[in-house]
Design a protein around this motif. Sequence first.
Motif, PDB file in Angstrom:
ATOM      1  N   ASP A 253       0.854  -1.178   0.000  1.00 38.02           N
ATOM      2  CA  ASP A 253       0.000   0.000   0.000  1.00 38.02           C
ATOM      3  C   ASP A 253       0.894   1.234   0.000  1.00 38.02           C
ATOM      4  OD1 ASP A 253       0.869   0.355   2.623  1.00 38.02           O
ATOM      5  OD2 ASP A 253      -1.071  -0.060   3.540  1.00 38.02           O
ATOM      6  N   CYS A 254       0.286   2.432   0.071  1.00 40.94           N
ATOM      7  CA  CYS A 254       1.066   3.654  -0.173  1.00 40.94           C
ATOM      8  C   CYS A 254       2.179   3.848   0.846  1.00 40.94           C
ATOM      9  CB  CYS A 254       0.142   4.874  -0.205  1.00 40.94           C
ATOM     10  SG  CYS A 254      -0.662   5.295   1.364  1.00 40.94           S
ATOM     11  N   SER A 255       1.892   3.616   2.108  1.00 39.51           N
ATOM     12  CA  SER A 255       2.928   3.787   3.129  1.00 39.51           C
ATOM     13  C   SER A 255       3.803   2.549   3.261  1.00 39.51           C
ATOM     14  CB  SER A 255       2.295   4.121   4.479  1.00 39.51           C
ATOM     15  OG  SER A 255       1.379   3.107   4.874  1.00 39.51           O
ATOM     16  N   GLY A 256       3.270   1.400   2.848  1.00 37.26           N
ATOM     17  CA  GLY A 256       4.022   0.154   2.975  1.00 37.26           C
ATOM     18  C   GLY A 256       5.257   0.115   2.100  1.00 37.26           C
ATOM     19  N   ILE A 257       5.157   0.628   0.859  1.00 36.50           N
ATOM     20  CA  ILE A 257       6.325   0.617  -0.020  1.00 36.50           C
ATOM     21  C   ILE A 257       7.409   1.551   0.517  1.00 36.50           C
ATOM     22  CG2 ILE A 257       5.342   2.374  -1.563  1.00 36.50           C
ATOM     23  CD1 ILE A 257       6.776   1.015  -3.864  1.00 36.50           C
ATOM     24  N   ILE A 258       6.999   2.668   1.123  1.00 36.04           N
ATOM     25  CA  ILE A 258       7.972   3.609   1.691  1.00 36.04           C
ATOM     26  C   ILE A 258       8.621   3.008   2.937  1.00 36.04           C
ATOM     27  CG2 ILE A 258       8.151   5.839   2.879  1.00 36.04           C
ATOM     28  CD1 ILE A 258       5.928   6.762   0.842  1.00 36.04           C
ATOM     29  N   TYR A 259       7.808   2.428   3.788  1.00 40.81           N
ATOM     30  CA  TYR A 259       8.320   1.778   5.001  1.00 40.81           C
ATOM     31  C   TYR A 259       9.355   0.717   4.652  1.00 40.81           C
ATOM     32  CZ  TYR A 259       8.159  -1.474   8.983  1.00 40.81           C
ATOM     33  OH  TYR A 259       8.482  -2.319  10.020  1.00 40.81           O
ATOM     34  N   MET A 260       9.053  -0.107   3.634  1.00 40.99           N
ATOM     35  CA  MET A 260       9.978  -1.176   3.273  1.00 40.99           C
ATOM     36  C   MET A 260      11.215  -0.653   2.548  1.00 40.99           C
ATOM     37  SD  MET A 260       8.872  -3.874   4.627  1.00 40.99           S
ATOM     38  CE  MET A 260      10.046  -4.991   3.857  1.00 40.99           C
ATOM     39  N   ALA A 261      11.068   0.432   1.778  1.00 36.18           N
ATOM     40  CA  ALA A 261      12.233   1.002   1.095  1.00 36.18           C
ATOM     41  C   ALA A 261      13.252   1.515   2.113  1.00 36.18           C
ATOM     42  CB  ALA A 261      11.797   2.130   0.167  1.00 36.18           C
ATOM     43  N   TYR A 262      12.774   2.150   3.172  1.00 33.20           N
ATOM     44  CA  TYR A 262      13.686   2.619   4.227  1.00 33.20           C
ATOM     45  C   TYR A 262      14.220   1.439   5.041  1.00 33.20           C
ATOM     46  CZ  TYR A 262      13.131   7.623   3.587  1.00 33.20           C
ATOM     47  OH  TYR A 262      13.192   8.898   3.078  1.00 33.20           O
ATOM     48  N   ARG A 263      13.346   0.508   5.335  1.00 34.14           N
ATOM     49  CA  ARG A 263      13.773  -0.659   6.114  1.00 34.14           C
ATOM     50  C   ARG A 263      14.821  -1.469   5.354  1.00 34.14           C
ATOM     51  NH1 ARG A 263       9.655  -5.213   8.691  1.00 34.14           N
ATOM     52  NH2 ARG A 263      11.257  -6.460   9.719  1.00 34.14           N
ATOM     53  N   ASN A 264      14.729  -1.493   4.032  1.00 35.50           N
ATOM     54  CA  ASN A 264      15.671  -2.247   3.218  1.00 35.50           C
ATOM     55  C   ASN A 264      17.105  -1.768   3.383  1.00 35.50           C
ATOM     56  OD1 ASN A 264      16.139  -4.205   0.926  1.00 35.50           O
ATOM     57  ND2 ASN A 264      16.852  -2.340  -0.070  1.00 35.50           N
ATOM     58  N   VAL A 265      17.288  -0.502   3.761  1.00 36.29           N
ATOM     59  CA  VAL A 265      18.643   0.018   3.984  1.00 36.29           C
ATOM     60  C   VAL A 265      18.983   0.076   5.466  1.00 36.29           C
ATOM     61  CG1 VAL A 265      18.621   1.338   1.848  1.00 36.29           C
ATOM     62  CG2 VAL A 265      17.890   2.446   3.971  1.00 36.29           C
ATOM     63  N   GLY A 266      18.107  -0.498   6.310  1.00 37.25           N
ATOM     64  CA  GLY A 266      18.389  -0.562   7.741  1.00 37.25           C
ATOM     65  C   GLY A 266      17.857   0.588   8.551  1.00 37.25           C
ATOM     66  N   LEU A 267      16.887   1.341   8.008  1.00 41.40           N
ATOM     67  CA  LEU A 267      16.333   2.494   8.710  1.00 41.40           C
ATOM     68  C   LEU A 267      14.876   2.228   9.090  1.00 41.40           C
ATOM     69  CD1 LEU A 267      17.765   5.369   6.488  1.00 41.40           C
ATOM     70  CD2 LEU A 267      18.742   4.387   8.572  1.00 41.40           C
ATOM     71  N   ASP A 268      14.520   2.557  10.307  1.00 40.00           N
ATOM     72  CA  ASP A 268      13.164   2.342  10.807  1.00 40.00           C
ATOM     73  C   ASP A 268      12.389   3.648  10.811  1.00 40.00           C
ATOM     74  OD1 ASP A 268      13.432  -0.414  11.318  1.00 40.00           O
ATOM     75  OD2 ASP A 268      14.460   0.003  13.207  1.00 40.00           O
ATOM     76  N   ILE A 269      11.261   3.662  10.114  1.00 43.07           N
ATOM     77  CA  ILE A 269      10.340   4.787  10.151  1.00 43.07           C
ATOM     78  C   ILE A 269       8.950   4.212  10.436  1.00 43.07           C
ATOM     79  CG2 ILE A 269      11.746   6.073   8.501  1.00 43.07           C
ATOM     80  CD1 ILE A 269       9.574   5.508   6.387  1.00 43.07           C
ATOM     81  N   PRO A 270       7.969   5.040  10.781  1.00 47.97           N
ATOM     82  CA  PRO A 270       6.628   4.519  11.051  1.00 47.97           C
ATOM     83  C   PRO A 270       6.037   3.790   9.849  1.00 47.97           C
ATOM     84  CG  PRO A 270       6.840   6.724  11.933  1.00 47.97           C
ATOM     85  CD  PRO A 270       8.077   6.474  11.123  1.00 47.97           C
ATOM     86  N   ARG A 271       5.149   2.870  10.121  1.00 47.72           N
ATOM     87  CA  ARG A 271       4.563   2.025   9.087  1.00 47.72           C
ATOM     88  C   ARG A 271       3.467   2.728   8.292  1.00 47.72           C
ATOM     89  NH1 ARG A 271       1.972   0.624   5.716  1.00 47.72           N
ATOM     90  NH2 ARG A 271       0.975  -1.364   5.217  1.00 47.72           N
ATOM     91  N   THR A 272       2.646   3.561   8.921  1.00 49.31           N
ATOM     92  CA  THR A 272       1.460   4.102   8.266  1.00 49.31           C
ATOM     93  C   THR A 272       1.647   5.556   7.836  1.00 49.31           C
ATOM     94  OG1 THR A 272       0.440   4.934  10.295  1.00 49.31           O
ATOM     95  CG2 THR A 272       0.041   2.621   9.723  1.00 49.31           C
ATOM     96  N   THR A 273       0.786   6.000   6.927  1.00 51.10           N
ATOM     97  CA  THR A 273       0.805   7.395   6.499  1.00 51.10           C
ATOM     98  C   THR A 273       0.613   8.331   7.682  1.00 51.10           C
ATOM     99  OG1 THR A 273      -0.162   6.734   4.385  1.00 51.10           O
ATOM    100  CG2 THR A 273      -0.302   9.072   4.961  1.00 51.10           C
ATOM    101  N   PHE A 274      -0.334   7.974   8.570  1.00 51.58           N
ATOM    102  CA  PHE A 274      -0.608   8.824   9.727  1.00 51.58           C
ATOM    103  C   PHE A 274       0.612   8.954  10.630  1.00 51.58           C
ATOM    104  CE2 PHE A 274      -4.864   6.718   8.916  1.00 51.58           C
ATOM    105  CZ  PHE A 274      -5.332   7.756   8.132  1.00 51.58           C
ATOM    106  N   GLY A 275       1.436   7.904  10.700  1.00 52.10           N
ATOM    107  CA  GLY A 275       2.644   7.967  11.507  1.00 52.10           C
ATOM    108  C   GLY A 275       3.800   8.630  10.772  1.00 52.10           C
ATOM    109  N   GLN A 276       3.862   8.466   9.457  1.00 53.27           N
ATOM    110  CA  GLN A 276       4.961   9.035   8.682  1.00 53.27           C
ATOM    111  C   GLN A 276       4.863  10.555   8.573  1.00 53.27           C
ATOM    112  OE1 GLN A 276       4.759   6.845   4.987  1.00 53.27           O
ATOM    113  NE2 GLN A 276       5.506   4.934   5.918  1.00 53.27           N
TER     114      GLN A 276
END
Length: 364
Positions: A253-276
Amino acid sequence: MNASSRTRVGIAVGVAGLLLLGLIIVSPMLMMPGIPSFIGTNPTTDCEDDVQTEEVSDSAASDIPPDLLELYKKHGKKIGVQWNVLAAVGKRETDHFRSNLPGVKSGTNYAGAAGPMQFLISTWGGKARIPIPSQFNGYASDGDGDGVADVYNPADAILGAARMLKRNGAPENVRRALFVYNRAWWYVDQVEAIAKKYAKSGDVKLPPQADPNCDEPLVQAAPSDVVAKILAYALAQRGKPYLWGGTGPDAFDCSGIIYMAYRNVGLDIPRTTFGQWPFGVKIEAGTEQPGDLVFFNAGPGTGPNNPGHVGMVVSKGKMIEARCRLCGPIKVTSYRRDSLMGFTRPLQNPAVLEQVKKLENAAL
């Protein structure tokens, strides 16, 4: 765009074979490693008009109207995609604009598709005719220099189709680009077969390099190696479907691809749009850069300061997004929308800065 067309394939099949024209997927590829340098927005006055010089087959010469053949070659050369692939799409969709089915020369078909290359009006830019230059969301293009992007004008529609294919992997990955155009492998096979018949070489070869004056780059240079890796992961997901709550590997989903793109490089950000939205440091419009997030007053639970949709900036005016289940696959689109709320930079969050520092130290 969700599309399920059955137009004529090859020369011998009659126009009646176009009965299921309407469900075309026009939406905007895996270009790893590194960041691809695709081509994508409005042409400039410096754009070179020379057509590609590759000879056409007898089949193409007898089947493609001369004025359309010139447009396929001209815009293929400008944007940097194979002219015969563009021509094959035009054949597959509307038999080179010969079809008189609804939505080809006026209006839309039952799926909302229009014009010789069968764009959804929403994918073209929200309406069939758009003044150019203009801020729009879609592939609306002015291929004949009259100042209007007209989805029914072959010159405009063919240029728009060339950009769509380029943004999604052509010329190197033609099959994946065609899969984004119409999300069905049988469609890809049919278009590729037509393209091979149209080229005198009988193949789908790489075209000459596109004129860099014709378009702004789809992806700007990444400001850091970290951002380059984030973008590479996100762009590699193009063509995959939207799934609410999805975090891959097959759908997002919209926030999921962003969450995983950051996580793929070892960075943790919130999972949802409301959290991001509150997580990243807010930045002024016009200062956004690749890797930043762009938020919209759209989607479930949205509000004036509570965005319901998010995309990732890949260059000025463009983002990668997983928009909705009915909006087609993950693709690169324009973020110039009335619902735009603002931009943030997750990499400036203190917690992320600390994570980046740890990653850098670990790499030493």
